[in-house]
Design a protein around this motif. Structure first.
Motif, PDB file in Angstrom:
ATOM      1  N   ALA A 160       0.838  -1.198   0.000  1.00 19.51           N
ATOM      2  CA  ALA A 160       0.000   0.000   0.000  1.00 19.51           C
ATOM      3  C   ALA A 160       0.879   1.257   0.000  1.00 19.51           C
ATOM      4  O   ALA A 160       2.075   1.183   0.287  1.00 19.51           O
TER       5      ALA A 160
ATOM      6  N   ASN B 196       0.930   3.771   2.039  1.00 24.34           N
ATOM      7  CA  ASN B 196       1.249   4.434   3.301  1.00 24.34           C
ATOM      8  C   ASN B 196       2.481   3.882   4.004  1.00 24.34           C
ATOM      9  O   ASN B 196       3.067   4.542   4.841  1.00 24.34           O
TER      10      ASN B 196
ATOM     11  N   LYS C 216       4.828  -5.940  -6.236  1.00 32.22           N
ATOM     12  CA  LYS C 216       3.922  -5.036  -6.968  1.00 32.22           C
ATOM     13  C   LYS C 216       3.574  -3.923  -5.970  1.00 32.22           C
ATOM     14  O   LYS C 216       2.684  -4.065  -5.150  1.00 32.22           O
TER      15      LYS C 216
ATOM     16  N   SER D 113       2.451  -0.058  -4.553  1.00 33.06           N
ATOM     17  CA  SER D 113       1.329   0.836  -4.850  1.00 33.06           C
ATOM     18  C   SER D 113       1.675   1.705  -6.053  1.00 33.06           C
ATOM     19  O   SER D 113       2.805   2.194  -6.169  1.00 33.06           O
ATOM     20  N   GLU D 114       0.698   1.908  -6.919  1.00 38.70           N
ATOM     21  CA  GLU D 114       0.929   2.766  -8.084  1.00 38.70           C
ATOM     22  C   GLU D 114       1.129   4.221  -7.666  1.00 38.70           C
ATOM     23  O   GLU D 114       1.537   5.056  -8.465  1.00 38.70           O
TER      24      GLU D 114
ATOM     25  N   ARG E  74      -3.904  -1.904 -10.454  1.00 34.51           N
ATOM     26  CA  ARG E  74      -4.747  -3.018 -10.074  1.00 34.51           C
ATOM     27  C   ARG E  74      -4.728  -4.172 -11.084  1.00 34.51           C
ATOM     28  O   ARG E  74      -4.636  -5.335 -10.701  1.00 34.51           O
TER      29      ARG E  74
ATOM     30  N   GLY F 215      -1.680  -6.153 -10.854  1.00 35.85           N
ATOM     31  CA  GLY F 215      -1.788  -6.892  -9.590  1.00 35.85           C
ATOM     32  C   GLY F 215      -2.654  -8.129  -9.771  1.00 35.85           C
ATOM     33  O   GLY F 215      -2.307  -9.226  -9.328  1.00 35.85           O
TER      34      GLY F 215
ATOM     35  N   VAL G 157      -1.859 -12.052  -9.133  1.00 33.13           N
ATOM     36  CA  VAL G 157      -2.658 -12.777  -8.135  1.00 33.13           C
ATOM     37  C   VAL G 157      -3.210 -14.073  -8.721  1.00 33.13           C
ATOM     38  O   VAL G 157      -3.267 -15.102  -8.048  1.00 33.13           O
TER      39      VAL G 157
ATOM     40  N   THR H 261      -1.148  -6.214   1.134  1.00 35.51           N
ATOM     41  CA  THR H 261      -1.435  -5.181   2.128  1.00 35.51           C
ATOM     42  C   THR H 261      -2.201  -4.060   1.454  1.00 35.51           C
ATOM     43  O   THR H 261      -1.767  -3.546   0.422  1.00 35.51           O
ATOM     44  N   GLY H 262      -3.323  -3.680   2.037  1.00 34.96           N
ATOM     45  CA  GLY H 262      -4.111  -2.586   1.474  1.00 34.96           C
ATOM     46  C   GLY H 262      -5.490  -2.567   2.095  1.00 34.96           C
ATOM     47  O   GLY H 262      -5.713  -3.098   3.187  1.00 34.96           O
ATOM     48  N   SER H 263      -6.428  -2.001   1.375  1.00 37.85           N
ATOM     49  CA  SER H 263      -7.776  -1.818   1.907  1.00 37.85           C
ATOM     50  C   SER H 263      -8.523  -3.157   1.993  1.00 37.85           C
ATOM     51  O   SER H 263      -8.180  -4.128   1.299  1.00 37.85           O
TER      52      SER H 263
ATOM     53  N   GLU I 194      -3.305  -8.335   4.835  1.00 34.91           N
ATOM     54  CA  GLU I 194      -3.103  -7.282   5.852  1.00 34.91           C
ATOM     55  C   GLU I 194      -3.943  -6.095   5.412  1.00 34.91           C
ATOM     56  O   GLU I 194      -3.523  -5.283   4.601  1.00 34.91           O
TER      57      GLU I 194
ATOM     58  N   GLY J  39      -7.960  -1.209   9.209  1.00 38.00           N
ATOM     59  CA  GLY J  39      -8.200  -1.259  10.654  1.00 38.00           C
ATOM     60  C   GLY J  39      -9.179  -0.173  11.075  1.00 38.00           C
ATOM     61  O   GLY J  39      -9.481   0.746  10.306  1.00 38.00           O
TER      62      GLY J  39
ATOM     63  N   GLU K 247     -13.457   2.559   8.059  1.00 36.24           N
ATOM     64  CA  GLU K 247     -12.122   3.131   8.088  1.00 36.24           C
ATOM     65  C   GLU K 247     -12.070   4.251   7.058  1.00 36.24           C
ATOM     66  O   GLU K 247     -12.033   3.981   5.855  1.00 36.24           O
TER      67      GLU K 247
ATOM     68  N   LEU L 114      -7.756  -4.955  13.859  1.00 39.79           N
ATOM     69  CA  LEU L 114      -6.292  -4.866  13.791  1.00 39.79           C
ATOM     70  C   LEU L 114      -5.655  -4.552  15.152  1.00 39.79           C
ATOM     71  O   LEU L 114      -5.100  -5.407  15.802  1.00 39.79           O
TER      72      LEU L 114
ATOM     73  N   PHE M 295       2.655  -9.224  13.262  1.00 38.69           N
ATOM     74  CA  PHE M 295       1.806  -8.066  12.970  1.00 38.69           C
ATOM     75  C   PHE M 295       0.625  -8.477  12.094  1.00 38.69           C
ATOM     76  O   PHE M 295       0.801  -9.124  11.066  1.00 38.69           O
TER      77      PHE M 295
END
Ligand code: NAD
Length: 488
Positions: free
Chosen positions: A147, A149, A172, A174-175, A210, A213, A217, A228-230, A251, A254, A373, A401, A442
């Protein structure tokens, strides 16, 4: 210096060429373009990873650890420029950028030690002259989807473990943060060169959005998808991987709470709340989003927090006294505005960037947007009277989370950590919900996806468990005492 000039100078220092290609990176600081990268062919990446796996799985694990040790050295040497690039591309303040790179270094150290500790068990066999044991073998190519962040740390959590476990890694990113991924890949290449004989295709970067990705996948050659992402992303990725019986480590989002009890050290709680709610401009998966505060201390705490939120410095994340940088982009701003309406306070810091003041919203009930969230700095304050009610509020959201309690009452603290307490993957006492150390596993429950990465025994997700039974006797006793004898 403008973000574009600064990025150009850092990329040059790190030996990264980012001036061609379709994928544009913009700095959230002022919205300007800071680089361009090329996308890659996912199918070719999977093919090369399978080839690399054939060889890497036979390299002794401590030798694999040597590659990760070298990566740690490269990261130590480039800590500052890489952190600055994280700040330019993700908008987090430099202190947090430095923390993120430190986390990469820490997980490398952890993984190097782990490379000599991939222990299996010996198990008591019910049959005489038999030995039972468990071995852990390399799994296969690992895909890391990350992601915006945590543009670099999430890759490191996964890659450091995957590599010592004997697996090739395809990333891969985040764009929204392709340049930091290019920079990390350049550092990895240096480590690979020093290592000497690693197979081609062991560590690959596939830039794209996406669609790219999704192609990865769906590729049956990829053994583990660590995404990891939304939660929305997880809902799409989880079933696709399950469809082909691949392994997924999710992941996701949260909606983290903190309970503040009457006995709490409020000065400590205030500092923890400010960092967890406003840090990274509310764009951490572990960001504090719900404050569940006892009615006896609520007025005092809420008044103090309003004061802190009103004065916290929002602005250029490169300046040393800024605590809150920009939101990642316009869509994040729109998301926050949808929730707050006219109450949103946009800060006029640098034109082209979306700077907002953290918001404290007193909520009557845990309903509507409090259950979601919103990836922005909004903290809902809810009041409670009975401790059971506080626990119920902590758990009554779809996500699971992180969570925290501030109390000096031992019984409350222990109940919070008990089987009947917080239902989250992370539960802290007198510490905010964000800012985990790499030594622990985690991840979180429910809509957070159930995956665990980083420390503790998370490495097992990256390996294939094999149970072995060896007969060193001259008879063939069957398990459970079953008789199946050939008539004489
Ligand atoms: P996002 O879901 O928009 O994107 C994350 C990544 O998934 C990107 O690389 C994106 O390209 C990719 N992606 C999206 N849809 C996909 C699909 N269908 N198939 C394959 N890949 C796909 O998330 P974001 O806005 O970058 O990050 C913020 C979110 O990430 C928040 O919800 C946050 O809580 C979560 N997050 C969770 C953790 C954690 O460890 N639990 C850590 C960081 C961020």
């Amino acid at each position: 210096m403008s973000p574009a000039e600064e990025a150009a100078s850092i990329l040059k220092e790190l030996g990264v060429n980012a001036d061609g290609g379709d994928l544009v990176s913009s700095s959230p600081i002022d919205g300007s373009e800071i680089g361009r990268v090329r996308t890659a062919d996912p199918a070719e990446a999977a093919r090369a990873a399978v080839e690399a796996f054939e060889r890497w799985r036979t390299v002794p694990a401590p030798r694999r650890g040597e590659l990760v040790r070298l990566l740690g050295e490269e990261l130590r040497a480039a800590k500052e420029p890489l952190a600055k690039l994280v700040t330019l591309e993700s908008g987090k303040i430099l202190q947090e950028g430095l923390g993120e790179v430190q986390e990469m270094i820490d997980i490398c150290d952890f993984a190097v030690g782990l490379s000599r500790q991939l222990y299996g068990l010996t198990i008591a066999s019910e049959r005489s002259n038999h030995r039972m044991m468990e071995q852990w073998h390399p799994l296969g190519p690992v895909l890391v989807i990350s992601a915006f962040n945590f543009p670099v740390a999430v890759w490191a959590w996964n890659a450091a473990l995957a590599l010592v476990c004997g697996n090739p890694v395809i990333w891969k990113p985040s764009e929204k943060t392709p340049l930091t991924a290019e920079a990390v890949t350049a550092l990895m290449k240096r480590a690979l060169k020093r290592f000497g004989d690693a197979p081609e295709g062991l560590v690959q970067l596939v830039q794209g959005g996406r669609e790219i990705g999704e192609q990865l996948v769906d590729d049956p050659r990829i053994a583990l998808v660590s995404a990891t992402g939304s939660t929305a992303m997880g809902r799409a990725v989880g079933p696709r991987v399950a469809q082909r019986f691949g392994r997924a480590l999710l992941e996701l989002g949260g909606n983290n709470a903190m309970i503040v009890c009457p006995s709490a050290d409020l000065a400590l709680a205030e500092r923890a709340i400010l960092f967890s709610a406003a840090g990274t401009a509310g764009q951490r998966c572990t960001t504090l989003r719900r404050l569940i505060v006892h009615e006896r201390v609520a007025d005092q705490l809420v008044a103090r927090l309003k004061q802190l939120f009103a004065h916290v410095k929002v602005g250029d994340p490169r300046e040393h006294d800024t605590l809150v940088g920009p939101l990642i982009d316009e869509s994040a701003f729109d998301g926050m505005k949808r929730v707050l309406g006219e109450r949103i306070e946009r800060v006029d810091a640098i034109s082209g960037g979306y700077y907002v003041r953290p918001a404290l919203v007193e909520a009557e009930a845990q309903a509507g947007t409090v259950l979601q969230e919103t990836f922005a700095p909004i903290l809902y304050a809810l009041r409670y009277r009975e401790f059971d009610e506080a626990l119920r509020l902590n758990n009554e959201v779809p996500q699971g989370l992180s969570s925290a309690i501030f109390t000096n009452d031992l019984r409350e603290a222990e109940r919070f950590l008990s089987a009947a307490g917080s239902d989250c993957g992370i539960a802290n006492v007198n510490i905010g919900p964000s800012g985990a150390e790499i030594g622990g596993a985690f991840g979180g429950e429910k809509e957070t996806g159930g995956g665990r990465e980083s420390g503790s025994d998370s490495w097992r997700a990256y390996m294939r468990r094999q149970t072995n039974t060896v007969n060193y006797g001259t008879d063939l006793p069957l398990a459970q005492g079953i008789r199946f004898d050939i008539a004489p």
